[in-house]
Design an enzyme around this catalytic site. Structure first.
Site, PDB file in Angstrom:
ATOM      1  N   LYS A 133       0.831  -1.201   0.000  1.00  0.00           N
ATOM      2  CA  LYS A 133       0.000   0.000   0.000  1.00  0.00           C
ATOM      3  C   LYS A 133       0.867   1.253   0.000  1.00  0.00           C
ATOM      4  O   LYS A 133       0.552   2.244  -0.670  1.00  0.00           O
ATOM      5  CB  LYS A 133      -0.932   0.003   1.201  1.00  0.00           C
ATOM      6  CG  LYS A 133      -1.881   1.198   1.155  1.00  0.00           C
ATOM      7  CD  LYS A 133      -2.855   1.247   2.290  1.00  0.00           C
ATOM      8  CE  LYS A 133      -3.754   2.479   2.116  1.00  0.00           C
ATOM      9  NZ  LYS A 133      -4.625   2.703   3.274  1.00  0.00           N
ATOM     10  N   SER A 164      -5.641  11.380  -1.410  1.00  0.00           N
ATOM     11  CA  SER A 164      -5.931  12.080  -0.161  1.00  0.00           C
ATOM     12  C   SER A 164      -5.006  13.279   0.006  1.00  0.00           C
ATOM     13  O   SER A 164      -5.400  14.309   0.574  1.00  0.00           O
ATOM     14  CB  SER A 164      -5.783  11.122   1.024  1.00  0.00           C
ATOM     15  OG  SER A 164      -4.465  10.588   1.089  1.00  0.00           O
TER      16      SER A 164
END
Length: 303
Positions: free
Chosen positions: A179, A249
């Site tokens: 990730k 984000s």
């Protein structure tokens, strides 16, 4: 279950909303405009499957976590220590605290500051945003990944009953690294370009830059003794096609004038590279450019 969400931004509101919709007593702890809207109208959950308002409690006061069986910590990585300090006086011993945060070491940092609690890292794969106070918009995915342990079966079961896909892995470390690699490839470039993934990746030289950033990540992971999937670049590249309208984000933070988590993404990778003797020039550049956008230096004084 009594569940408190510490940091009711996009991620916290999404999972808190789904848990409340499933019948749990959820309290969101977040910013005043969002809290006021939720208390007045409920949380609007606009997902790919449904669009409805979910009533729940909300507060700006961390003391509202008192009595919780679970706490989902969803604050930005840079706020981890402050969140732990705010939580500490209000938690009974043994509360399960789930770290749904970007970065590699938030759960460890929380555990060090909250030794009486059971802190567990959780990987989040959800494209979500706060479209406005009291309004959560879901763009895709939504699964969680847990490491195997004494709490994992019960945790997975509760989330699954709320409609959240959950995977439990014997070793979470490789998944955390994978990730991180995705974040290092997309977050900074999306923020710098202010473009969604599908348009961003078509820019001149951008795919090559992403591939070089990924190669640096793989080199640092190898030096760390972590084995990552051989097709990880292909997985990274496929994200732009799977989520062409999504912005990172980091891009969302900068658009709102807030500090991002870039220090815990490309910045963390650069620091680990330095410690292990692995050069990371592309990630260093991406990190530095985002820091300039976050906090541009002032004008030099006139002579």
């Amino acid at each position: 279950m009594r569940i408190a969400i510490m940091g009711a931004g996009a991620v916290g509101s999404y999972y808190g909303g789904l848990l409340a919709r499933a019948g749990h007593a959820v309290t969101l702890i977040g910013r005043a405009p969002h809290v006021a809207a939720v208390l007045r109208d409920g949380l609007r959950l606009q997902t790919l499957a449904f669009d409805e308002s979910v009533p729940m409690h909300a507060s700006v006061d961390p003391a509202a976590v008192a009595g919780a069986d679970w706490v989902l910590c969803c604050v930005k990585s840079g706020d981890t220590e402050a969140a732990a300090a705010a939580l500490r006086p209000h938690l009974a011993p043994g509360v399960l605290l789930l770290s749904l945060q970007n970065g590699m070491d938030n759960a460890d940092r929380l555990q060090a500051l909250l030794p009486q609690q059971r802190v567990r890292p959780v990987l989040v794969y959800a494209a979500v945003e706060l479209a406005g106070p009291g309004h959560l918009r879901h763009h895709g995915r939504g699964e969680l990944v847990l490491g195997a342990g004494p709490d994992s079966a019960a945790t997975a079961s509760l989330f699954a009953a709320a409609g959240v896909p959950v995977q439990v892995l014997p070793d979470l470390r490789a998944a955390q690294w994978s990730k991180l690699v995705v974040n290092c490839a997309y977050n900074a470039l999306s923020a710098i370009s202010r473009l969604p993934y599908g348009r961003m990746i078509r820019g001149p030289g951008i795919e090559a830059t992403m591939r070089e950033a990924v190669a640096e990540c793989l080199a640092v992971a190898s030096a760390e003794g972590v084995t990552l999937p051989a097709d990880l670049w292909q997985q990274v590249r496929a994200l732009a096609d799977a989520m062409p309208t999504q912005q990172s984000s980091t891009a969302q933070d900068l658009a709102r004038g807030r500090r991002s988590e870039i220090d815990q993404l490309n910045g963390w990778l650069v620091r680990r590279g330095e410690a292990l003797g692995v050069p990371t020039p592309v990630n260093r550049t991406l990190h530095g450019l985002v820091k300039l956008l976050e906090d541009p230096p002032g004008e030099p004084p006139l002579a």
